[in-house]
Design an enzyme around this catalytic site. Structure first.
Site, mmCIF file in Angstrom:
data_model
loop_
_atom_site.group_PDB
_atom_site.id
_atom_site.type_symbol
_atom_site.label_atom_id
_atom_site.label_comp_id
_atom_site.label_asym_id
_atom_site.label_seq_id
_atom_site.Cartn_x
_atom_site.Cartn_y
_atom_site.Cartn_z
ATOM 1 N N LYS A 1 4.256 1.358 -5.156
ATOM 2 C CA LYS A 1 3.325 1.231 -6.290
ATOM 3 C C LYS A 1 3.927 1.852 -7.548
ATOM 4 C CE LYS A 1 -0.915 1.301 -3.535
ATOM 5 N NZ LYS A 1 -2.112 2.090 -3.190
ATOM 6 N N ASN B 1 0.797 -1.224 0.000
ATOM 7 C CA ASN B 1 0.000 0.000 0.000
ATOM 8 C C ASN B 1 0.831 1.275 0.000
ATOM 9 O OD1 ASN B 1 0.868 -0.422 2.612
ATOM 10 N ND2 ASN B 1 -0.998 0.320 3.567
ATOM 11 N N CYS B 2 2.144 1.159 -0.102
ATOM 12 C CA CYS B 2 3.035 2.322 -0.143
ATOM 13 C C CYS B 2 3.018 2.916 -1.554
ATOM 14 C CB CYS B 2 4.453 1.888 0.230
ATOM 15 S SG CYS B 2 5.698 3.149 -0.036
ATOM 16 N N ASN B 3 2.763 4.208 -1.672
ATOM 17 C CA ASN B 3 2.692 4.860 -2.979
ATOM 18 C C ASN B 3 4.011 4.784 -3.746
ATOM 19 O OD1 ASN B 3 0.000 5.562 -2.802
ATOM 20 N ND2 ASN B 3 0.437 7.524 -1.818
#
Length: 124
Positions: free
Chosen positions: A22, A17-19
């Site tokens: 991603k 879930n880390c931008n």
């Protein structure tokens, strides 16, 4: 520039879930890289692996002092980090404090965080 997506073994370490993770995963996919994803929230991370990364990048770079995890730690914990062993101890207890992603190719740490130009230069 021709990139080489045919590495035998590429691993991207991070949390899903880390931008930044991603962005890195998207860039790798769009450039034809087939990287295994290691979610260190689910699979964990070892002191040995953290020490390897610290030797390559420096513990100050591997420990993410800009993130919310670091800021949420008490001042006593923050002030206890003075060198690589103390940084590794904190990252083992709070793995969200690890700068991410870390990209390994053929077992060697090559990249930390995400910078498109740096990825293109290193992975050519």
């Amino acid at each position: 520039m021709k990139l080489n997506p045919n590495f035998v073994n590429m691993i991207i370490y991070g949390i899903p879930n880390c931008n930044t993770v991603k962005k890195a995963r998207t860039w790798l996919e769009e450039n034809g890289f087939n990287a295994e994803f290691h979610d260190f929230k689910k699979k964990g991370i070892t002191a040995e692996k953290l020490n390897e990364w610290c030797k390559v990048f420096g513990w100050e770079q591997v420990l993410n002092k800009k993130g919310t995890t670091w800021r949420s730690l008490g001042p006593d914990v923050q002030q206890s980090v003075k060198d690589q062993p103390t940084a590794v101890a904190v990252m083992l207890q709070h793995n969200s404090a690890i700068k991410r992603p870390v990209i390994e190719v053929e077992g060697k740490a090559l990249l930390i965080s995400f910078n498109e130009d740096q990825y293109a230069a290193v992975l050519k």
